[in-house]
Scaffold this motif. Structure first.
Motif, PDB file in Angstrom:
ATOM      1  N   CYS A 173       0.818  -1.361  -0.372  1.00 45.06           N
ATOM      2  CA  CYS A 173       0.363   0.283   0.066  1.00 45.06           C
ATOM      3  C   CYS A 173       0.991   1.481   0.127  1.00 45.06           C
ATOM      4  CB  CYS A 173      -0.436   0.159   1.316  1.00 45.06           C
ATOM      5  SG  CYS A 173      -1.727   1.998   1.610  1.00 45.06           S
ATOM      6  N   ALA A 174       0.503   2.241  -0.777  1.00 49.09           N
ATOM      7  CA  ALA A 174       1.789   3.586  -1.243  1.00 49.09           C
ATOM      8  C   ALA A 174       0.431   4.445  -1.390  1.00 49.09           C
ATOM      9  CB  ALA A 174       2.281   3.342  -2.373  1.00 49.09           C
ATOM     10  N   VAL A 175       1.579   5.175  -0.222  1.00 50.00           N
ATOM     11  CA  VAL A 175       0.251   6.537   0.623  1.00 50.00           C
ATOM     12  C   VAL A 175       1.056   7.816   0.198  1.00 50.00           C
ATOM     13  CG1 VAL A 175       0.082   7.699   2.122  1.00 50.00           C
ATOM     14  CG2 VAL A 175      -0.164   5.124   2.342  1.00 50.00           C
ATOM     15  N   SER A 176       0.319   8.436  -0.063  1.00 51.13           N
ATOM     16  CA  SER A 176       0.935   9.471  -0.473  1.00 51.13           C
ATOM     17  C   SER A 176      -0.105  11.046  -0.641  1.00 51.13           C
ATOM     18  CB  SER A 176       1.366   9.729  -2.666  1.00 51.13           C
ATOM     19  OG  SER A 176      -0.319   9.515  -3.149  1.00 51.13           O
ATOM     20  N   GLY A 177       0.645  12.184  -0.531  1.00 51.78           N
ATOM     21  CA  GLY A 177      -0.614  13.421   0.019  1.00 51.78           C
ATOM     22  C   GLY A 177      -0.094  13.326   1.296  1.00 51.78           C
ATOM     23  N   GLY A 178      -0.071  12.707   2.496  1.00 53.81           N
ATOM     24  CA  GLY A 178       0.188  13.329   3.589  1.00 53.81           C
ATOM     25  C   GLY A 178       1.504  12.883   4.381  1.00 53.81           C
ATOM     26  N   THR A 179       1.100  12.705   4.938  1.00 55.55           N
ATOM     27  CA  THR A 179       2.226  12.757   6.614  1.00 55.55           C
ATOM     28  C   THR A 179       2.588  10.719   6.799  1.00 55.55           C
ATOM     29  OG1 THR A 179       2.635  14.981   7.262  1.00 55.55           O
ATOM     30  CG2 THR A 179       4.030  13.000   8.350  1.00 55.55           C
ATOM     31  N   PHE A 180       2.697  10.178   6.012  1.00 54.31           N
ATOM     32  CA  PHE A 180       2.565   8.946   6.638  1.00 54.31           C
ATOM     33  C   PHE A 180       3.071   8.148   7.879  1.00 54.31           C
ATOM     34  CE2 PHE A 180       2.760   3.713   5.087  1.00 54.31           C
ATOM     35  CZ  PHE A 180       3.511   4.129   6.128  1.00 54.31           C
ATOM     36  N   SER A 181       4.423   9.019   7.739  1.00 59.56           N
ATOM     37  CA  SER A 181       5.258   7.711   9.508  1.00 59.56           C
ATOM     38  C   SER A 181       4.076   8.555  10.702  1.00 59.56           C
ATOM     39  CB  SER A 181       6.568   8.837   9.414  1.00 59.56           C
ATOM     40  OG  SER A 181       6.684   9.890   9.489  1.00 59.56           O
ATOM     41  N   ARG A 182       2.912   9.331  10.592  1.00 59.69           N
ATOM     42  CA  ARG A 182       2.157  10.305  11.354  1.00 59.69           C
ATOM     43  C   ARG A 182       1.244   8.630  11.790  1.00 59.69           C
ATOM     44  NH1 ARG A 182       1.340  16.292  11.339  1.00 59.69           N
ATOM     45  NH2 ARG A 182      -0.243  15.407  13.068  1.00 59.69           N
ATOM     46  N   TYR A 183       0.388   8.016  10.692  1.00 59.68           N
ATOM     47  CA  TYR A 183      -0.380   7.274  10.487  1.00 59.68           C
ATOM     48  C   TYR A 183      -0.501   5.754  11.408  1.00 59.68           C
ATOM     49  CZ  TYR A 183      -1.671  10.846   7.278  1.00 59.68           C
ATOM     50  OH  TYR A 183      -2.074  11.755   6.074  1.00 59.68           O
ATOM     51  N   SER A 184      -1.394   5.952  11.526  1.00 60.22           N
ATOM     52  CA  SER A 184      -1.729   4.361  12.455  1.00 60.22           C
ATOM     53  C   SER A 184      -1.975   2.852  11.185  1.00 60.22           C
ATOM     54  CB  SER A 184      -2.446   3.325  13.477  1.00 60.22           C
ATOM     55  OG  SER A 184      -1.287   4.257  14.836  1.00 60.22           O
ATOM     56  N   MET A 185      -1.457   2.380   9.822  1.00 62.63           N
ATOM     57  CA  MET A 185      -2.020   1.497   9.462  1.00 62.63           C
ATOM     58  C   MET A 185      -2.402   0.484   9.458  1.00 62.63           C
ATOM     59  SD  MET A 185      -1.134   4.089   6.676  1.00 62.63           S
ATOM     60  CE  MET A 185      -1.748   2.868   6.127  1.00 62.63           C
ATOM     61  N   GLY A 186      -3.553   0.189   8.821  1.00 61.42           N
ATOM     62  CA  GLY A 186      -4.344  -0.822   8.844  1.00 61.42           C
ATOM     63  C   GLY A 186      -4.300  -1.903   7.383  1.00 61.42           C
ATOM     64  N   TRP A 187      -5.269  -3.388   7.743  1.00 58.26           N
ATOM     65  CA  TRP A 187      -5.415  -3.951   6.181  1.00 58.26           C
ATOM     66  C   TRP A 187      -6.553  -4.456   7.285  1.00 58.26           C
ATOM     67  CZ3 TRP A 187      -3.536  -3.803   1.780  1.00 58.26           C
ATOM     68  CH2 TRP A 187      -2.187  -3.342   1.535  1.00 58.26           C
ATOM     69  N   PHE A 188      -7.648  -4.549   6.756  1.00 60.68           N
ATOM     70  CA  PHE A 188      -9.165  -5.242   6.319  1.00 60.68           C
ATOM     71  C   PHE A 188      -9.479  -5.882   5.332  1.00 60.68           C
ATOM     72  CE2 PHE A 188     -10.772  -3.172   9.207  1.00 60.68           C
ATOM     73  CZ  PHE A 188      -9.924  -1.453  10.726  1.00 60.68           C
ATOM     74  N   ARG A 189     -10.739  -6.627   5.345  1.00 61.17           N
ATOM     75  CA  ARG A 189     -10.567  -7.520   3.877  1.00 61.17           C
ATOM     76  C   ARG A 189     -11.978  -7.770   3.736  1.00 61.17           C
ATOM     77  NH1 ARG A 189      -7.604 -13.522   5.667  1.00 61.17           N
ATOM     78  NH2 ARG A 189      -9.712 -13.861   7.042  1.00 61.17           N
ATOM     79  N   GLN A 190     -12.875  -7.749   2.829  1.00 57.26           N
ATOM     80  CA  GLN A 190     -13.852  -8.166   2.470  1.00 57.26           C
ATOM     81  C   GLN A 190     -14.205  -9.017   1.285  1.00 57.26           C
ATOM     82  OE1 GLN A 190     -16.352  -4.450   1.496  1.00 57.26           O
ATOM     83  NE2 GLN A 190     -18.257  -5.211   2.011  1.00 57.26           N
TER      84      GLN A 190
END
Length: 124
Positions: free
Chosen positions: A22-39
């Motif tokens: 998962c590539a993240v852009s436009g924000g401060t990635f290092s400040r986010y908690s990151m999760g995975w979900f599935r459906q």
């Protein structure tokens, strides 16, 4: 504008492995908690794993603990989900999510940004 883009999904045989990113852009990635979900088809979106912004903590759903590993590379603004010993019941669309909350969150309501998802299909 924060954008999350998943990649790496596909078709794999039961017992095999797959890594989604998962590539993240436009924000401060290092400040986010990151999760995975599935459906899965006909089911609600469910929590899979989360990793804190500091990489010091992670948490897994019981159904994947010991088989899946979540990680992140703050220098690359990317998080990963390594999936081993895959089962047919792991078949689903996998979503990446980012939370501005520093706490470990397992509810979909705890996340502020979402990706479009990547399909993972495990054949038995």
């Amino acid at each position: 504008q924060v954008q999350l883009v998943e990649s790496g999904g596909g078709l794999v045989q039961a017992g095999g492995s797959l890594r989604v990113s998962c590539a993240v852009s436009g924000g401060t990635f290092s400040r986010y908690s990151m999760g995975w979900f599935r459906q899965a088809p006909g089911k609600e979106r469910e929590f899979v794993a989360v990793i804190s912004w500091s990489v010091s903590g992670s948490y897994y759903a019981d159904s994947v603990r010991g088989r899946f590993t979540i990680s992140r590379d703050n220098a690359k603004n990317t998080q990963y989900l390594q999936m081993n010993s895959l089962k047919s019941e792991d078949t689903a669309v996998y979503y990446c999510a980012a939370s501005e909350d520093w706490r470990i969150r397992t509810s979909i309501h705890g996340y502020d940004y979402w990706g479009q998802g990547t399909q993972v299909t495990v054949s038995s």
